[in-house]
Design a protein around this motif. Structure first.
Motif, mmCIF file in Angstrom:
data_model
loop_
_atom_site.group_PDB
_atom_site.id
_atom_site.type_symbol
_atom_site.label_atom_id
_atom_site.label_comp_id
_atom_site.label_asym_id
_atom_site.label_seq_id
_atom_site.Cartn_x
_atom_site.Cartn_y
_atom_site.Cartn_z
ATOM 1 N N ARG A 184 0.835 -1.205 0.000
ATOM 2 C CA ARG A 184 0.000 0.000 0.000
ATOM 3 C C ARG A 184 0.874 1.260 0.000
ATOM 4 O O ARG A 184 0.564 2.240 -0.690
ATOM 5 C CB ARG A 184 -0.932 -0.008 1.206
ATOM 6 C CG ARG A 184 -2.009 -1.077 1.157
ATOM 7 C CD ARG A 184 -2.991 -0.934 2.319
ATOM 8 N NE ARG A 184 -3.748 0.294 2.230
ATOM 9 C CZ ARG A 184 -4.878 0.444 1.554
ATOM 10 N NH1 ARG A 184 -5.390 -0.582 0.893
ATOM 11 N NH2 ARG A 184 -5.512 1.602 1.538
ATOM 12 N N ALA A 185 1.967 1.239 0.781
ATOM 13 C CA ALA A 185 2.858 2.402 0.803
ATOM 14 C C ALA A 185 3.531 2.609 -0.551
ATOM 15 O O ALA A 185 3.718 3.756 -0.994
ATOM 16 C CB ALA A 185 3.915 2.225 1.899
ATOM 17 N N TYR A 186 3.883 1.508 -1.208
ATOM 18 C CA TYR A 186 4.549 1.622 -2.512
ATOM 19 C C TYR A 186 3.614 2.243 -3.541
ATOM 20 O O TYR A 186 3.987 3.174 -4.266
ATOM 21 C CB TYR A 186 5.004 0.242 -2.980
ATOM 22 C CG TYR A 186 5.572 0.239 -4.382
ATOM 23 C CD1 TYR A 186 6.856 0.710 -4.637
ATOM 24 C CD2 TYR A 186 4.812 -0.223 -5.463
ATOM 25 C CE1 TYR A 186 7.378 0.717 -5.929
ATOM 26 C CE2 TYR A 186 5.323 -0.220 -6.740
ATOM 27 C CZ TYR A 186 6.604 0.245 -6.972
ATOM 28 O OH TYR A 186 7.101 0.259 -8.253
ATOM 29 N N TRP A 187 2.380 1.746 -3.605
ATOM 30 C CA TRP A 187 1.461 2.286 -4.616
ATOM 31 C C TRP A 187 1.046 3.713 -4.273
ATOM 32 O O TRP A 187 0.773 4.508 -5.185
ATOM 33 C CB TRP A 187 0.248 1.368 -4.749
ATOM 34 C CG TRP A 187 0.581 0.035 -5.341
ATOM 35 C CD1 TRP A 187 0.358 -1.189 -4.782
ATOM 36 C CD2 TRP A 187 1.202 -0.216 -6.608
ATOM 37 N NE1 TRP A 187 0.813 -2.181 -5.608
ATOM 38 C CE2 TRP A 187 1.325 -1.613 -6.741
ATOM 39 C CE3 TRP A 187 1.663 0.594 -7.638
ATOM 40 C CZ2 TRP A 187 1.898 -2.206 -7.862
ATOM 41 C CZ3 TRP A 187 2.233 0.005 -8.759
ATOM 42 C CH2 TRP A 187 2.348 -1.373 -8.865
ATOM 43 N N ALA A 188 0.994 4.050 -3.000
ATOM 44 C CA ALA A 188 0.731 5.448 -2.634
ATOM 45 C C ALA A 188 1.874 6.348 -3.096
ATOM 46 O O ALA A 188 1.648 7.471 -3.567
ATOM 47 C CB ALA A 188 0.530 5.559 -1.119
ATOM 48 N N TRP A 189 3.097 5.864 -2.966
ATOM 49 C CA TRP A 189 4.264 6.628 -3.417
ATOM 50 C C TRP A 189 4.253 6.787 -4.934
ATOM 51 O O TRP A 189 4.486 7.888 -5.457
ATOM 52 C CB TRP A 189 5.523 5.907 -2.959
ATOM 53 C CG TRP A 189 6.813 6.493 -3.435
ATOM 54 C CD1 TRP A 189 7.355 7.694 -3.085
ATOM 55 C CD2 TRP A 189 7.740 5.898 -4.347
ATOM 56 N NE1 TRP A 189 8.569 7.890 -3.711
ATOM 57 C CE2 TRP A 189 8.827 6.797 -4.499
ATOM 58 C CE3 TRP A 189 7.770 4.691 -5.039
ATOM 59 C CZ2 TRP A 189 9.922 6.515 -5.316
ATOM 60 C CZ3 TRP A 189 8.855 4.401 -5.848
ATOM 61 C CH2 TRP A 189 9.911 5.313 -5.993
ATOM 62 N N PHE A 253 8.562 8.919 2.764
ATOM 63 C CA PHE A 253 8.909 8.619 4.155
ATOM 64 C C PHE A 253 8.130 7.398 4.648
ATOM 65 O O PHE A 253 8.668 6.570 5.395
ATOM 66 C CB PHE A 253 8.625 9.826 5.049
ATOM 67 C CG PHE A 253 9.539 10.997 4.783
ATOM 68 C CD1 PHE A 253 10.856 10.800 4.402
ATOM 69 C CD2 PHE A 253 9.073 12.297 4.901
ATOM 70 C CE1 PHE A 253 11.697 11.878 4.160
ATOM 71 C CE2 PHE A 253 9.910 13.377 4.656
ATOM 72 C CZ PHE A 253 11.229 13.169 4.277
ATOM 73 N N ASP A 254 6.858 7.300 4.260
ATOM 74 C CA ASP A 254 6.072 6.119 4.644
ATOM 75 C C ASP A 254 6.663 4.852 4.031
ATOM 76 O O ASP A 254 6.738 3.809 4.693
ATOM 77 C CB ASP A 254 4.619 6.292 4.194
ATOM 78 C CG ASP A 254 3.875 7.340 5.015
ATOM 79 O OD1 ASP A 254 4.347 7.655 6.134
ATOM 80 O OD2 ASP A 254 2.850 7.858 4.537
ATOM 81 N N LEU A 255 7.084 4.938 2.784
ATOM 82 C CA LEU A 255 7.675 3.775 2.119
ATOM 83 C C LEU A 255 9.031 3.429 2.724
ATOM 84 O O LEU A 255 9.424 2.255 2.750
ATOM 85 C CB LEU A 255 7.800 4.044 0.619
ATOM 86 C CG LEU A 255 8.349 2.896 -0.237
ATOM 87 C CD1 LEU A 255 7.493 1.642 -0.089
ATOM 88 C CD2 LEU A 255 8.431 3.314 -1.697
#
Length: 479
Positions: A184-189, A253-255
């Motif tokens: 989820r973090a990757y696709w958000a990035w 940062f999340d990723l």
């Protein structure tokens, strides 16, 4: 002297040449373009370096240690006791050594020992007397009721083995949880980066148009207010880019929580590693069938952990039921004195066989009944949690599938909307060049096309996040 100077010069040239070459290679490596960061690379890094997975592996090692400790209940035990009475009415010395080996065969224990008793013994204590070489003995202890089907040692081994499997299931569950979060973090990035590119393209349109408007305004072909409006659009779009850059940084940062180097240090992904586009979505299955839900039940490690906990509770229940039974133990051994025997103690010469039965039964049985009641309640509790967990898994799977289907439909609609918005944008821009439109309408068309592009990216991001959720709900992950 000249030859020496020449040799030193050549040596320095060679040394500095190597240094310069090394620095050039280092600079080239720093300036090299890093490859696109993929989800597979992220998941590989998570599987090998994430601290939470390392913590789960250490819990697995702890469970292995508990299992070894439980198997230690069947380690052989050596006991030794010595006594020496040099002063008194009966000066004597005794030594007793015994080696006992418990076994998992119906609670059977075997033992062997040697004892020696030399000196003077009272008439009531003649069993302590032995021949000069002592007495050797060997025997067995067998529980006839309580402890025959199961005892604490065997129960501990079974529970510890189940705990090992539960720790492995917990590791798998944590891996699924982290892969879901990383996905989820990757696709958000990726979505934040692609949205920023769309906003930059929108700003570029206004900036490219600004110089032409200045010339047209100076020539008197376009009112000055159009130039002011275009500069307002540039400022507005620049502000949106600043917000987009902040969103990209936050997503990076999340990723970075899941992206680490070989030393385990956090690495913030550079924008240069963003992919050019989302992967094309694939049409999901029409409906989530019962066999798919059943497969998810079999794969989900959190359900497997509950099943293992239930099996451990069943072992405790079996032990509690067994402990309500009377404790009846049979002990049998054979003994023989060896060495010289004083004629006064001729009774020591023959071999001896002894069998004994002991019975123990607490009259109220409150301890055994209380433990049985607790074991029954624990098993019922886990059964209830297991039913609830299966219902939750089925609902998670259906919800993730529904989100995937909806996101796929949104992508199709967003692309239709984007195509229409682009056509209107191009038409309005052509009308503006011909003098049949205003810059306000052009800005509105460009903004509408940008919003449509952003909606398409949002739908694509939602599709891939739903795909990650569906894999997690189905219990699929990188082994």
């Amino acid at each position: 002297m000249t030859r020496t100077t020449l040799a030193l010069t050549l040596l320095l040239i060679c040394l500095f040449g190597h240094v310069l070459e090394a620095r050039a290679q280092e600079a080239a490596a720093k300036g090299a373009v890093q490859p696109t960061l993929t989800l597979a690379e992220i998941l590989e890094i998570v599987a090998t370096t994430h601290p939470q997975l390392e913590a789960a592996r250490q819990r697995q090692r702890a469970a292995d240690g508990d299992a070894m400790a439980a198997r230690g209940g069947f380690d052989p035990v050596l006991r030794a006791r010595g006594q020496y009475v040099p002063i008194g009415a009966f000066p004597r010395g005794t030594v007793d050594i015994e080696l006992r080996q418990p076994t998992p065969l119906g609670g059977l224990s075997v033992y062997g020992g040697w004892r020696v008793g030399l000196g003077s013994f009272a008439v009531y204590d003649l069993r302590g007397k032995t021949a000069d070489g002592g007495e050797v003995r060997g025997g067995v202890s067998i529980p006839l009721w309580q402890g025959m089907a199961i005892d604490r040692r065997r129960a501990d081994i079974s529970i510890a083995t189940l705990a090992q499997d539960a720790a492995a299931a917990e590791l798998d569950a944590r891996a699924i949880e982290l892969e879901r979060a990383a996905g989820r973090a990757y696709w958000a990035w990726v979505g934040a980066g692609l949205r920023l590119e769309v906003l930059r393209d929108l700003l570029t349109l206004a900036q490219d148009r600004d110089e032409a408007l200045r010339k047209q305004i100076l020539a008197g072909g376009v009112p000055a207010v159009e130039g002011i409006d275009n500069r307002r659009a540039i400022v507005d779009r620049g502000a949106r880019i600043i917000a987009g850059e902040r969103a990209l940084q936050q997503a990076a940062f999340d990723l970075a929580r899941h992206l680490r180097d070989a030393d385990g240090d956090v690495q913030v992904p550079a924008p240069t590693r963003l992919p050019d586009a989302f992967p094309e979505p694939r049409r999901p299955v029409a409906d989530m069938s019962k066999p798919m839900i059943g497969e998810a039940w079999a794969r989900r490690p959190d359900l497997r952990r509950l099943v293992l906990q239930r099996e451990a509770a069943a072992v405790e229940l079996k032990l509690a039921r067994n402990n309500r039974s009377p404790k009846i133990d049979l002990d049998a051994y054979a003994a023989k004195d060896i060495g010289a025997v004083d004629p006064a103690y001729a009774y020591l010469r023959p071999a001896e066989f002894v069998a004994a039965v002991s019975i123990e039964l607490p009259l109220a049985l409150r301890g055994a009944r209380g433990k049985l009641r607790r074991a029954e309640a624990e098993l019922a509790r886990i059964d209830a949690e297991l039913r609830m967990a299966r219902d939750v898994v089925a609902l998670e799977l259906r919800d993730a599938h529904s989100a995937l289907v909806a996101a796929n439909a949104r992508v199709a609609l967003a692309r239709e909307q984007l195509s229409a918005a682009h056509e209107l944008e191009l038409a309005e821009r052509s009308r503006f060049r011909l003098g049949d439109s205003t810059l306000l309408l052009v800005n509105l068309r460009e903004q509408a096309a940008t919003d449509a592009a952003l909606q398409e990216l949002e739908a694509l991001g939602e599709y891939h996040r739903a795909q990650v959720d569906l894999r997690a709900a189905a219990g699929l992950f990188r082994p």
